[in-house]
Design a protein around this motif. Structure first.
Motif, PDB file in Angstrom:
ATOM      1  N   GLN A  80       0.873  -1.003  -0.013  1.00  0.00           N
ATOM      2  CA  GLN A  80       0.088  -0.177   0.178  1.00  0.00           C
ATOM      3  C   GLN A  80       1.093   1.260  -0.093  1.00  0.00           C
ATOM      4  O   GLN A  80       0.531   2.367  -0.676  1.00  0.00           O
ATOM      5  CB  GLN A  80      -0.938   0.126   1.203  1.00  0.00           C
ATOM      6  CG  GLN A  80      -2.197  -1.004   0.953  1.00  0.00           C
ATOM      7  CD  GLN A  80      -2.830  -1.278   2.449  1.00  0.00           C
ATOM      8  OE1 GLN A  80      -2.293  -0.983   3.600  1.00  0.00           O
ATOM      9  NE2 GLN A  80      -4.137  -1.784   2.419  1.00  0.00           N
ATOM     10  N   ILE A  81       1.857   1.240   0.781  1.00  0.00           N
ATOM     11  CA  ILE A  81       2.928   2.448   0.657  1.00  0.00           C
ATOM     12  C   ILE A  81       3.365   2.638  -0.714  1.00  0.00           C
ATOM     13  O   ILE A  81       3.601   3.762  -0.918  1.00  0.00           O
ATOM     14  CB  ILE A  81       3.983   2.118   1.866  1.00  0.00           C
ATOM     15  CG1 ILE A  81       3.401   2.168   3.052  1.00  0.00           C
ATOM     16  CG2 ILE A  81       4.874   3.139   1.753  1.00  0.00           C
ATOM     17  CD1 ILE A  81       4.177   1.930   4.454  1.00  0.00           C
ATOM     18  N   ASN A  82       3.804   1.601  -1.197  1.00  0.00           N
ATOM     19  CA  ASN A  82       4.555   1.656  -2.516  1.00  0.00           C
ATOM     20  C   ASN A  82       3.619   2.136  -3.514  1.00  0.00           C
ATOM     21  O   ASN A  82       3.928   3.160  -4.370  1.00  0.00           O
ATOM     22  CB  ASN A  82       5.000   0.206  -2.916  1.00  0.00           C
ATOM     23  CG  ASN A  82       6.402  -0.088  -2.323  1.00  0.00           C
ATOM     24  OD1 ASN A  82       7.193   0.765  -1.836  1.00  0.00           O
ATOM     25  ND2 ASN A  82       6.609  -1.558  -2.345  1.00  0.00           N
ATOM     26  N   GLU A  83       2.464   1.887  -3.581  1.00  0.00           N
ATOM     27  CA  GLU A  83       1.143   2.220  -4.726  1.00  0.00           C
ATOM     28  C   GLU A  83       0.921   3.553  -4.325  1.00  0.00           C
ATOM     29  O   GLU A  83       0.488   4.481  -5.076  1.00  0.00           O
ATOM     30  CB  GLU A  83       0.177   1.206  -4.305  1.00  0.00           C
ATOM     31  CG  GLU A  83       0.160  -0.050  -4.837  1.00  0.00           C
ATOM     32  CD  GLU A  83      -1.048  -0.913  -4.361  1.00  0.00           C
ATOM     33  OE1 GLU A  83      -1.793  -0.614  -3.559  1.00  0.00           O
ATOM     34  OE2 GLU A  83      -0.951  -2.065  -4.997  1.00  0.00           O
ATOM     35  N   SER A  84       1.108   4.238  -3.145  1.00  0.00           N
ATOM     36  CA  SER A  84       0.897   5.433  -2.809  1.00  0.00           C
ATOM     37  C   SER A  84       2.141   6.467  -2.972  1.00  0.00           C
ATOM     38  O   SER A  84       2.265   7.533  -2.723  1.00  0.00           O
ATOM     39  CB  SER A  84       0.621   5.767  -1.146  1.00  0.00           C
ATOM     40  OG  SER A  84      -0.516   4.845  -0.791  1.00  0.00           O
ATOM     41  N   GLY A  85       3.226   6.009  -3.728  1.00  0.00           N
ATOM     42  CA  GLY A  85       4.631   6.685  -4.002  1.00  0.00           C
ATOM     43  C   GLY A  85       5.758   6.188  -3.250  1.00  0.00           C
ATOM     44  O   GLY A  85       6.597   6.793  -3.436  1.00  0.00           O
ATOM     45  N   LEU A  88       9.386   9.050   0.641  1.00  0.00           N
ATOM     46  CA  LEU A  88      10.197   9.876  -0.192  1.00  0.00           C
ATOM     47  C   LEU A  88      10.826   9.553  -1.510  1.00  0.00           C
ATOM     48  O   LEU A  88      11.803   9.936  -1.999  1.00  0.00           O
ATOM     49  CB  LEU A  88      11.549  10.336   0.671  1.00  0.00           C
ATOM     50  CG  LEU A  88      11.267  10.523   2.027  1.00  0.00           C
ATOM     51  CD1 LEU A  88      12.841  10.667   2.966  1.00  0.00           C
ATOM     52  CD2 LEU A  88      10.528  11.998   2.193  1.00  0.00           C
ATOM     53  N   GLY A  89       9.574   9.177  -2.327  1.00  0.00           N
ATOM     54  CA  GLY A  89       9.692   8.774  -3.686  1.00  0.00           C
ATOM     55  C   GLY A  89      10.678   7.363  -3.979  1.00  0.00           C
ATOM     56  O   GLY A  89      10.653   7.208  -5.045  1.00  0.00           O
ATOM     57  N   ARG A  90      10.802   6.803  -2.887  1.00  0.00           N
ATOM     58  CA  ARG A  90      11.496   5.467  -2.861  1.00  0.00           C
ATOM     59  C   ARG A  90      10.524   4.431  -2.829  1.00  0.00           C
ATOM     60  O   ARG A  90       9.845   4.402  -1.808  1.00  0.00           O
ATOM     61  CB  ARG A  90      12.926   5.362  -2.147  1.00  0.00           C
ATOM     62  CG  ARG A  90      13.970   6.449  -2.425  1.00  0.00           C
ATOM     63  CD  ARG A  90      14.749   6.413  -1.194  1.00  0.00           C
ATOM     64  NE  ARG A  90      15.999   7.225  -1.356  1.00  0.00           N
ATOM     65  CZ  ARG A  90      15.976   8.487  -1.372  1.00  0.00           C
ATOM     66  NH1 ARG A  90      14.946   9.087  -0.562  1.00  0.00           N
ATOM     67  NH2 ARG A  90      17.156   9.148  -1.405  1.00  0.00           N
ATOM     68  N   GLN A  91      10.590   3.276  -3.538  1.00  0.00           N
ATOM     69  CA  GLN A  91       9.822   2.056  -3.546  1.00  0.00           C
ATOM     70  C   GLN A  91      10.555   1.276  -2.494  1.00  0.00           C
ATOM     71  O   GLN A  91      11.929   1.207  -2.305  1.00  0.00           O
ATOM     72  CB  GLN A  91       9.601   1.309  -4.796  1.00  0.00           C
ATOM     73  CG  GLN A  91       8.837   2.045  -5.962  1.00  0.00           C
ATOM     74  CD  GLN A  91       7.304   2.338  -5.448  1.00  0.00           C
ATOM     75  OE1 GLN A  91       6.853   0.896  -5.552  1.00  0.00           O
ATOM     76  NE2 GLN A  91       7.006   3.158  -4.863  1.00  0.00           N
ATOM     77  N   ILE A  92       9.844   0.611  -1.707  1.00  0.00           N
ATOM     78  CA  ILE A  92       9.995  -0.284  -0.770  1.00  0.00           C
ATOM     79  C   ILE A  92      10.481  -1.704  -1.281  1.00  0.00           C
ATOM     80  O   ILE A  92       9.578  -2.439  -1.774  1.00  0.00           O
ATOM     81  CB  ILE A  92       9.333  -0.506   0.541  1.00  0.00           C
ATOM     82  CG1 ILE A  92       9.158   1.158   1.129  1.00  0.00           C
ATOM     83  CG2 ILE A  92       9.862  -1.431   1.648  1.00  0.00           C
ATOM     84  CD1 ILE A  92       8.144   1.104   2.175  1.00  0.00           C
TER      85      ILE A  92
END
Length: 232
Positions: A80-85, A88-92
């Motif tokens: 969900q965090i990745n889908e929200s950007g 700080l612009g970095r994918q997890i």
């Protein structure tokens, strides 16, 4: 004296000059911003577009039935965090390791995540025994552990976020309810034979005897994974 055409020319020129200055300034700022790798003095797995974290729970063994749910929840939150950007612009990006319901394995996998994979943080452990096993590793390597469940308390570390309640915030409330609602006066304490149940039962016994005026009529501990409780 300025004519209309001269005023228009001057306005256009100043506007263009201001725009050019802004573009040049922005370009210089971008050019002056170093890459993450140039300023990352921690050595952690963080780049301009990615941050790597670890998940360390039991996918096999006795504790898998409890810990697989944590893995699923943590992966869902990261998705969900990745889908929200992202952060700080970095994918997890996630590296998952299996503690296998074995405390030395937890310590070994924790060291692998911190030393070899250089993860920014770890979400993991479940039993207090597994947390105690990995704690020296996190403190030695100055890693960061998010511990996702309740525990017995009586421990603090700058390298751990304890996200759940400790014993006095859950067990005592249950004992108070049993006493007030059910009129319970006698208690029999049963737990697995490791630190969390034993420490929690010490806290429970003290509350039962000193606060509730009740009596502990028995106390037994069994190996983790034990299934035959017929003797009780």
């Amino acid at each position: 004296m300025f004519t209309k055409s001269k005023r228009k020319f001057l306005k256009t020129t100043l506007t263009a000059l201001a725009a050019a200055t802004m573009i040049a300034t922005a370009g210089a700022a971008v050019a002056a911003t170093p890459s993450t790798s140039a300023v990352n003095t921690t050595g952690l797995a963080v780049t301009d577009d990615k941050v790597t974290v670890g998940i360390l729970h039991s996918m096999t063994g006795t504790m898998a039935i409890s810990e697989i749910g944590s893995i699923q929840a943590e992966k869902l939150a990261i998705k969900q965090i990745n889908e929200s950007g992202g952060i700080l612009g970095r994918q997890i990006e996630v590296i998952v390791e299996d503690g296998a319901s074995d405390w030395p394995t937890f310590a070994e996998k924790a060291k692998k995540l911190l030393v070899q994979d250089k993860v920014a943080t770890v979400f993991g452990a479940w039993t207090s025994a597994s947390r105690k096993a990995v704690l020296p590793v996190f403190e030695k390597e100055n890693g960061l552990l998010y511990y996702p469940t309740f525990y017995e308390g009586l421990e603090q570390s700058h390298n751990v976020f304890y996200t759940g309640q400790e014993a006095t915030q859950q067990i005592l409330a249950g004992l108070d309810w049993a006493s007030e609602t059910l009129g319970a006066k006698t208690f029999y304490l049963v737990g697995s034979d490791y630190i969390w149940p034993r420490t929690s039962m010490k806290i429970a016994r003290k509350h039962i005897e000193n606060v509730l005026g009740g009596k502990v009529v028995g106390e037994e501990y069994y190996p983790l994974g034990h299934t035959n409780f017929g003797s009780l």
